[in-house]
Design a protein around this motif. Structure first.
Motif, PDB file in Angstrom:
ATOM      1  N   VAL A   1      -5.265  24.122  11.032  1.00  0.00           N
ATOM      2  CA  VAL A   1      -5.176  22.949  10.168  1.00  0.00           C
ATOM      3  C   VAL A   1      -5.609  23.300   8.758  1.00  0.00           C
ATOM      4  O   VAL A   1      -4.955  22.924   7.775  1.00  0.00           O
TER       5      VAL A   1
ATOM      6  N   TYR B   1      -1.308  19.303  10.159  1.00  0.00           N
ATOM      7  CA  TYR B   1      -1.884  18.041  10.609  1.00  0.00           C
ATOM      8  C   TYR B   1      -2.190  18.123  12.101  1.00  0.00           C
ATOM      9  O   TYR B   1      -1.345  18.553  12.900  1.00  0.00           O
ATOM     10  N   ALA B   2      -3.385  17.706  12.453  1.00  0.00           N
ATOM     11  CA  ALA B   2      -3.843  17.863  13.825  1.00  0.00           C
ATOM     12  C   ALA B   2      -2.959  17.107  14.810  1.00  0.00           C
ATOM     13  O   ALA B   2      -2.737  17.572  15.932  1.00  0.00           O
TER      14      ALA B   2
ATOM     15  N   GLU C   1      -7.484  14.226   8.376  1.00  0.00           N
ATOM     16  CA  GLU C   1      -7.414  15.251   7.330  1.00  0.00           C
ATOM     17  C   GLU C   1      -7.140  14.644   5.964  1.00  0.00           C
ATOM     18  O   GLU C   1      -7.470  15.240   4.930  1.00  0.00           O
TER      19      GLU C   1
END
Length: 520
Positions: free
Chosen positions: A43, A49-50, A403
């Motif tokens: 990430v 993006y997780a 994030e």
């Protein structure tokens, strides 16, 4: 809709491997902490993006359902709380955490999350964090990791909090305590005040909002009206905000989605409902004609003789990706105005395809999806109701995209607010008398919400009427008071020319919804 929605993290491919290596199977990881560490490193390294990366990594691993849930909480929780963890790690290590090796910093953040926000016993958190360091070629840092983790677990979280409150200025304390950048803390304070929610120096509601951003959200589902029934979704319970929303506290949403059931935040559902439920005041000639045809509807003309007839309205979603609101609008139109036509516009090709997929799955494959500019689509004026889900900072969805809080900066506002302003001005230019505009952002920032509506009213004096969005939704079955029950906070604010939803009050993303009608 945010620019975050339009980005994708890089994926590792087979480039650089020898041909025969591709046929070798990589051992499947059985350690949830190691899986979580790998995701967190990717990430950061690839700006990924997780929510896109984690499912793929979990699919590659050999984890039990319990360990999959453990790894998921490690990833999302560690990202959310990293500002707090860095502050405590720095104090425990007696050095700037930025001077630590990147992997060591993530290992310590994972350890801090286990001991501070998960039910992992202190000794286990220390041992597992040291073991993770040794397993990932950080043997030389194992002693430091051991010392820092012992200092973290040896003090009660309340003692750490008291130290932070004593040592830090007010805004920095809130930034660290609730793990938000300081500029976002200040922006949220201003947004709450603009909504009439911060009397005097009371910070209680601000802290409640920050805490809500840090809580893992329950999965929100929508049962498209006329297609699915929320009461029959296995394992789900009815939501309190949207009349067709449901909550899935446990289980995989993929197991229940399909056939008119989708994942969609309740705030997003309510935004689409607001446009569909707003009382129309559209002359039949306006709905039946293009902008050029309307020039021919002078008094006494043949077209003029149809005034008062039932209109076949045209609805458009101009920033449609990924398609959830468009599908819901199509379902609402089919029930409320069967003769209405729905169209979508999404300038990014891969997101336009997501819109088509969403519509096809819901049975609305005939809804056209254009890939043009939203400003152009609005200015063309071939619509009676327009949904403008404007690109924004996404500060209203920080709990879902952890994030984002670390990637957004105040500098992003200039570009975004300029686009929002152009979309609104194009809507006013293209709207015929009686046409309805729903301006929506997934952000409570005053520059993207209240000031945008005030600005368009100033630039076009007398051209627009601001509708009471809360009243429109109440008539459509949205009970905001029930949603806010037990929170201690007012269900509807007093300051914005629209409706501002809040995660700490309504359990939704912080959606802003303003309904505008074009005057003659």
């Amino acid at each position: 809709m945010t620019h975050d929605d339009r980005r994708r993290g890089d994926r590792r491919g087979d480039r650089g491997r020898r041909p025969h290596d591709r046929d070798r199977r990589r051992p499947r990881d059985t350690d949830p902490r190691r899986v979580a560490l790998g995701v967190l490193e990717e990430v950061e390294a690839h700006d990924a993006y997780a929510n896109l990366l984690l499912p793929a990594r979990l699919a590659e691993a050999d984890l039990s359902p319990r360990d999959r849930a453990f790894a998921t909480e490690l990833v999302y929780g560690t990202i959310r709380w990293q500002r707090l963890y860095d502050e405590l790690i720095g104090r425990a290590a007696r050095r700037d955490p930025d001077r630590l090796a990147r992997r060591v910093r993530w290992i310590l953040r994972l350890g801090a999350h286990q001991t501070l926000h998960m039910r992992v016993p202190g000794h286990a958190a220390v041992n597992e964090t040291v073991r993770l360091a040794r397993q990932t070629r950080e043997d030389r840092a194992a002693g430091l990791v051991n010392a820092v983790m012992h200092r973290l677990v040896d003090r009660d979280p309340a003692d750490w909090d008291a130290e932070l409150r004593r040592d830090l200025p007010a805004d920095r304390y809130l930034s660290v305590r609730w793990s938000h950048p300081e500029w976002i803390v200040r922006a949220l304070r201003r947004a709450l005040a603009a909504d009439g929610r911060l009397p005097g120096d009371d910070a209680r509601e601000l802290e409640a909002l920050l805490a809500a951003d840090d809580a893992a959200p329950v999965v929100n589902l929508v049962a498209l009206p006329g297609i699915a029934d929320r009461d029959t979704i296995p394992g789900a319970e009815s939501g309190t905000v949207s009349p067709f929303g449901a909550l899935l506290a446990h289980g995989d949403p993929a197991d229940v989605c399909g056939h008119g059931v989708r994942v969609q935040d309740a705030g997003s559902q309510v935004a689409a409902l607001a446009l569909a439920a707003a009382p129309g005041d559209v002359p039949a000639t306006a709905s039946a004609a293009t902008a050029a045809d309307r020039d021919a509807t002078a008094p006494g003309s043949a077209a003029d003789q149809t005034c008062g007839a039932t209109a076949s309205e045209r609805w458009i979603d101009v920033c449609a990706g990924p398609g959830g609101k468009t599908a819901l609008l199509a379902a609402l139109a089919a029930r409320r105005q069967p003769d209405a036509s729905v169209a979508a516009n999404e300038p990014v090709p891969h997101r336009a395809q997501l819109v088509r997929d969403a519509l096809a799955e819901a049975g609305f494959a005939d809804v056209p999806v254009a890939e043009g500019d939203g400003v152009t689509a609005l200015a063309a004026g071939e619509w009676d109701r327009a949904l403008i889900d404007a690109p924004c900072t996404g500060l209203g969805a920080l709990r879902r995209r952890p994030e984002s809080r670390w990637r957004k900066t105040p500098a992003d506002l200039a570009t975004l607010t300029g686009l929002q302003r152009r979309l609104l001005d194009a809507a006013v230019a293209g709207a015929h008398p009686g046409a309805l505009i729903a301006y929506i952002t997934c952000s409570p920032h005053v520059a993207e919400t209240r000031r945008q509506i005030e600005g368009v009213l100033e630039r076009h004096p007398g051209a627009l009427e601001v509708l009471d969005t809360a009243a429109v939704l109440a008539d459509a079955g949205v009970d905001l008071a029930a949603a806010a029950a037990g929170t201690g906070f007012a269900p509807v604010g007093t300051g914005a020319p629209g409706l501002q939803l809040w995660p700490h009050v309504h359990g939704t993303d912080a959606m802003f919804i303003s309904l505008l009608r074009r005057r003659a």
